[in-house]
Design an enzyme around this catalytic site. Structure first.
Site, short mmCIF file in Angstrom:
data_model
loop_
_atom_site.label_atom_id
_atom_site.label_comp_id
_atom_site.label_asym_id
_atom_site.label_seq_id
_atom_site.Cartn_x
_atom_site.Cartn_y
_atom_site.Cartn_z
N VAL A 1 9.57 52.39 46.82
CA VAL A 1 10.03 53.37 46.79
C VAL A 1 8.89 53.97 45.92
O VAL A 1 8.95 56.01 46.30
CB VAL A 1 11.60 52.98 45.71
CG1 VAL A 1 12.30 53.91 45.16
CG2 VAL A 1 12.22 52.43 46.17
N ALA B 1 26.94 46.90 63.99
CA ALA B 1 25.91 46.06 65.15
C ALA B 1 25.99 44.94 64.20
O ALA B 1 25.47 43.90 63.34
CB ALA B 1 24.64 46.75 65.06
N ASP C 1 0.18 52.64 38.72
CA ASP C 1 0.29 51.08 38.95
C ASP C 1 -0.71 50.36 38.72
O ASP C 1 -1.73 50.84 38.44
CB ASP C 1 0.60 50.61 40.49
CG ASP C 1 1.31 49.52 40.75
OD1 ASP C 1 2.17 49.78 41.37
OD2 ASP C 1 1.13 48.08 40.60
N CYS D 1 16.77 45.12 49.51
CA CYS D 1 17.62 45.24 48.41
C CYS D 1 19.55 44.59 48.55
O CYS D 1 19.92 44.59 47.08
CB CYS D 1 17.90 46.89 48.66
SG CYS D 1 16.68 48.43 48.50
N LYS E 1 25.17 53.22 43.41
CA LYS E 1 24.14 52.48 44.21
C LYS E 1 24.54 51.87 44.47
O LYS E 1 24.36 50.49 45.46
CB LYS E 1 22.91 52.39 42.87
CG LYS E 1 21.55 51.59 43.98
CD LYS E 1 21.64 52.43 45.28
CE LYS E 1 20.43 51.47 46.43
NZ LYS E 1 18.83 51.36 45.59
#
Length: 436
Positions: A13, A249, A32, A258, A202
């Site tokens: 992300v 599907a 990071d 997630c 979310k």
């Protein structure tokens, strides 16, 4: 001139957000703490499999709008800082915020007091209210801006989103405006709400998709029992605009980084408030059952019995990632099923176009090869677990000459059964009368 934006975390992300915001004209510092990752990104090297992302990173570097660093001090002049950090599943399904909390403590001495902190990570309801205290920045505004990026389409989703969700307290309206401004170049509608609603939205979105997938997988089993064809049933369903064709599907189960963790976190949060979210709990159970159902199909296809022994049997596996278009193995149903085959003493050889041949210590002895034709050698069955389109164009007549038993278990209904039949294969599909 764009905004000065900080992004904390150069994972899936964070890196996508940083590269896309730079493309939209902002000046972005992506921080990071993995120094080797930072060195690679500074050289324009992107290890994440995501269409268009390497090009955007290289563009941002070349135009001096994108900087990578492991030094938190470089975020000091940023007007907005996006927190894009992992929130993995912890004990009992609860989201683990340890990495986020550690990062906030590190940033407390670095960020400007008027900097807007943005929680882009998926976090439990109430997290935004806790952030200032954790970060030691009581005066900072916190905005919830959850991401809705699909792996394999993340760049497209960021630059052309169907909505941008901005959650903020009433007194933080100006901060919400600054966050919304970041997306002005996308032309997407901005939905404004409170932080709790944004955080819950979310989880609710991902849990709903999980429920939809579990529904269609269970429907596929019913189709097999009554002689219906799931592809025809879902085609009819999908034309109803109240339902839509997406996520209809069937497959070996749903997974990824997630849906499993977010669905469990929503269920855990509901239980903590006394809400019985039985529908979500049943979707999780159905997903576990789906993997068991695939194992039964494979055993029946190979041995003639749903509990037949696979010991010493060679099984070829096509696909290991949780879906096509990504190299992500996290919570992959394909990996879970390949592991189960191995635990039942089958000799498993697997190929995936995004999983290189090497010693995968996390795959429990599954042999990963770099040639799809190698999975067929001496195989009693070939099992399709990921819907990579490359598998449709394999020379199946050639594969038929390698197998010990010409059987395919197509858990994705990806392949052309007529073409496979012409090559001599018997096909066990999903949600069709022959699939059980």
């Amino acid at each position: 001139m764009g905004n000065r934006v900080g992004v904390v975390g150069a994972g899936y992300v964070g890196l996508t957000s940083a590269a896309c915001l730079a493309h939209l004209g902002h000046h972005v510092v992506c921080m990071d703490n993995d120094e080797s990752k930072v060195r690679s990104l500074c050289a324009g090297e992107v290890s994440i499999v995501e269409p268009g992302l390497p090009e955007l990173v290289q563009e941002g570097l070349a135009e001096n709008r994108l900087v990578f660093t492991s030094d938190p001090g470089q975020l000091g002049e940023c007007e907005v800082v996006l927190l894009c950090l992992p929130t993995p599943m912890g004990a009992g399904g609860k989201a683990d915020l340890g990495v986020l909390e550690d990062a906030l403590e590190t940033l407390s001495s670095t960020l400007s007091p008027d900097c807007v902190l943005v929680t882009k990570s998926t976090v439990p309801v109430g997290t935004a209210q806790r952030v200032p205290a954790i970060a030691g920045l009581a005066s900072s505004a916190v905005v919830s801006n959850p991401e809705f990026l699909r792996e394999g389409r993340a760049v497209e989703d960021f630059l052309h989103p169907d909505r941008v969700l901005v959650g903020a307290a009433e007194q933080d309206g100006e901060a919400a405006d600054r966050v919304a401004e970041l997306y002005a170049g996308t032309g997407a509608p901005v939905l404004r709400c409170d932080t709790a609603s944004a955080e819950l939205a979310k989880y609710a979105s991902n849990a709903f998709l999980a429920v939809k997938l579990s529904f269609v997988n269970t429907l596929a089993e019913l189709c097999e029992q009554v002689g219906a064809d799931i592809t025809k049933v879902t085609a009819a369903m999908g034309l109803d605009d109240r339902i839509g064709p997406a996520f209809l599907a069937p497959g070996p189960g749903w997974g990824g980084s997630c849906l499993p963790k977010d669905t469990r976190a929503l269920l855990r949060g509901a239980e903590a408030t006394g809400v019985d979210f039985a529908l979500v709990r049943d979707a999780l159970r159905a997903n576990d059952y789906q993997r068991a159902l695939v194992m039964r199909k494979i055993r029946r296809a190979v041995t003639g019995a749903i509990d037949g022994s696979l010991a010493g049997t060679r099984i070829g596996v096509l696909g290991l990632t949780f879906k096509a278009g990504t190299g992500d193995l996290r919570e992959s149903p394909a990996v879970a099923i390949a592991r189960q085959l191995s635990r039942h003493e089958a000799v498993v050889t697997a190929y995936d176009p995004c999983v290189p041949e090497r010693d995968h210590t996390d795959l429990d002895g599954i042999q990963v090869v770099d040639d799809p034709y190698l999975v067929a050698k001496g195989a009693a069955a070939i099992v399709v677990l990921t819907e990579w389109p490359e598998f449709q164009t394999l020379d199946w007549a050639k594969l038929a000459t390698y197998v010990d038993q010409a059987v395919i278990v197509d858990t994705r209904n990806l392949l052309d059964e007529r073409r496979l039949g012409d090559a001599g294969f018997a096909v066990v599909g999903t949600g069709r009368a022959c699939g059980g």
